[in-house]
Design an enzyme around this catalytic site. Structure first.
Site, PDB file in Angstrom:
ATOM      1  N   LYS A 144       0.586  -1.120   0.284  1.00  0.00           N
ATOM      2  CA  LYS A 144      -0.134  -0.096   0.254  1.00  0.00           C
ATOM      3  C   LYS A 144       1.061   1.111   0.339  1.00  0.00           C
ATOM      4  CE  LYS A 144      -0.270  -0.242   4.913  1.00  0.00           C
ATOM      5  NZ  LYS A 144      -1.234  -0.722   6.151  1.00  0.00           N
ATOM      6  N   TYR A 146      14.009  30.736   5.693  1.00  0.00           N
ATOM      7  CA  TYR A 146      12.768  31.555   6.400  1.00  0.00           C
ATOM      8  C   TYR A 146      13.176  32.068   7.783  1.00  0.00           C
ATOM      9  CZ  TYR A 146      11.043  30.727   2.167  1.00  0.00           C
ATOM     10  OH  TYR A 146      10.889  30.455   0.631  1.00  0.00           O
TER      11      TYR A 146
HETATM   12  C1  LIG Z   1      -0.404  -1.697   6.991  1.00  0.00           C
HETATM   13  C2  LIG Z   1      -0.918  -2.836   7.069  1.00  0.00           C
HETATM   14  C3  LIG Z   1      -0.195  -4.164   7.482  1.00  0.00           C
HETATM   15  C4  LIG Z   1       1.383  -4.191   7.509  1.00  0.00           C
HETATM   16  O1  LIG Z   1       1.757  -3.355   8.583  1.00  0.00           O
HETATM   17  P1  LIG Z   1       2.850  -3.632   9.178  1.00  0.00           P
HETATM   18  O2  LIG Z   1       3.085  -2.830  10.161  1.00  0.00           O
HETATM   19  O3  LIG Z   1       3.770  -2.048   8.750  1.00  0.00           O
HETATM   20  O4  LIG Z   1       4.083  -4.831   8.829  1.00  0.00           O
HETATM   21  C5  LIG Z   1      -0.884  -5.252   7.688  1.00  0.00           C
HETATM   22  N1  LIG Z   1      -2.117  -5.343   7.954  1.00  0.00           N
HETATM   23  C6  LIG Z   1      -3.286  -4.250   7.564  1.00  0.00           C
HETATM   24  C7  LIG Z   1      -4.709  -4.658   7.416  1.00  0.00           C
HETATM   25  C8  LIG Z   1      -2.386  -2.979   7.321  1.00  0.00           C
HETATM   26  O5  LIG Z   1      -3.611  -1.792   7.136  1.00  0.00           O
END
Ligand SMILES: *Cc1c(COP(=O)(O)O)cnc(C)c1O
Length: 374
Positions: A40, A264
């Site tokens: 993702k 800035y």
């Molecule tokens: C992002 C996510 C993961 C991965 O979690 P990590 O802590 O990055 O390993 C797993 N399951 C779901 C539903 C997530 O949203």
């Protein structure tokens, strides 16, 4: 072939380290375990398609995304195999989910009949991961409502258009030592699965990265993210190999007189004669602005402080103690330079955030340079 590095700033991504991190998660889960890497947010900012290409030879169970659009984009780039969408979807997303053969997480059983109807109308079928809320509170069917949801899912599967492919939960504290609950959440999922007589062939999965190391095979299946990409999962769990380095070139060197103001708000003034280097990276690239007057970078193998406020496009560091720095030299914002290292987690901590947010915040302006080199 050696492609020339960009002139301004970039992210180096080390595919062999990503693969080794994947293998360690996989080993922690045990032989033949179901492991679906989360890609993702564009593969935690590093490039989802490149992550898929780097890991597909490991034959994971598929790819996890957060949104239907992310899944559709992977299909558009020729990614085959299961793709799971693991945040709640709205009915408006069903046609795209079906068209792109995405499996969807369901938190609300009243959506199932409509989802099945869309799939049947398209002459396809859609895979469903039933999410169970065991304490995260942001998604999933509540335990008390699970029996009804499972009955509804069975009914819709029988009508046609749906395949029940998974049941899962998400852990809230697996990265905290002795933290409440990873075991309790897992037990809740497992006893719920037993109570509803989860059909064999429906994959149970509970582990994120930290959960994979803390619970192993007991978690049944894993959806690892951050560990693959080099983010720490807690001080007493094994550290990942670093995967991403963030580099930027020096674009200007200046000798300044005592009292010279910088940036800035002129929040920094030279305390004596100083040498400053301007780096071609700023918050418009995803470098957290809060690192102004607080962060460090590596240059010529040495740690030097970020001074003044970070601008959208440039950042200034004090190189007074470091001889020989000139325009075109490479500075490291995350990663190694000689013996020195700035880890992703150190930078995140200095910025008052977590590795996830640093990675997910890297902007498209930074080219991602993938390498297979050791
Ligand atoms: C992002 C996510 C993961 C991965 O979690 P990590 O802590 O990055 O390993 C797993 N399951 C779901 C539903 C997530 O949203």
């Amino acid at each position: 072939m050696h492609t020339p590095l960009p002139t301004r700033a970039w992210i180096e991504v080390h595919a062999p380290a990503l693969r080794r991190n994947y293998r360690r998660v996989s080993a922690a889960m045990g032989e033949g375990a179901w492991v679906m890497p989360m890609v993702k947010a564009d593969g935690y900012g590093l490039g989802a398609v490149e992550v898929v290409r780097a890991l597909e030879a490991e034959a994971p169970a598929g790819w996890g995304v957060a949104t239907v659009a992310e899944g559709a984009a992977l299909r558009g780039r020729g990614v085959d195999g299961p793709i799971g969408v693991f945040t709640p979807v709205l009915a408006a997303d069903f046609p795209d989910a079906v068209a792109h053969r995405l499996d969807v997480a369901i938190s609300d059983a009243t959506l199932l009949e409509g989802l099945a109807a869309v799939a049947r109308a398209e002459g396809g079928s859609v895979g469903v991961h039933l999410e169970v809320d065991t304490g995260m509170g942001r998604a999933g069917v509540e335990i008390a409502a699970l029996d009804g949801a499972a009955d509804e899912l069975r009914r819709c599967v029988a009508l046609g258009g749906l395949r029940w492919v998974g049941m899962f939960t998400h852990l809230h504290s697996a990265d905290e030592q002795g933290g409440p609950g990873a075991r309790e959440q897992l037990d809740a999922l497992r006893s719920a699965a037993a109570r509803i007589e989860l059909p064999s062939g429906v994959q149970l999965h509970a582990a994120n990265s930290a959960g994979a190391f803390r619970l192993g095979a007991a978690a049944a299946g894993a959806r690892p993210g951050i560990f693959l990409y080099g983010g720490s999962i807690g001080s007493e769990l094994p550290p990942p190999e670093p995967v991403a380095s963030i580099r930027a070139r020096v674009v200007r060197v200046a000798e300044v007189a005592p009292g010279t103001p910088l940036g800035y708000g002129a929040t920094y003034r030279a305390s004596g004669p100083e040498r400053w280097a301007t780096l071609g990276i700023g918050y418009g690239d995803g470098l957290p602005r809060i690192l102004g007057n607080r962060g460090e970078v590596l240059i010529a193998g040495r740690r030097v402080p970020i001074i003044g406020r970070i601008s959208m496009d440039v950042t200034v560091v004090n190189i007074s103690g470091v001889p020989g720095v000139e325009a075109g030299n490479v500075a490291t914002l995350v990663g190694r330079d000689g013996r020195e290292e700035l880890t992703l987690d150190e930078v995140a901590t200095r910025a008052g955030t977590i590795s996830y947010e640093i990675l997910a915040g890297l902007s498209p302006r930074l080219p991602r340079i993938w390498t297979e080199a050791e």
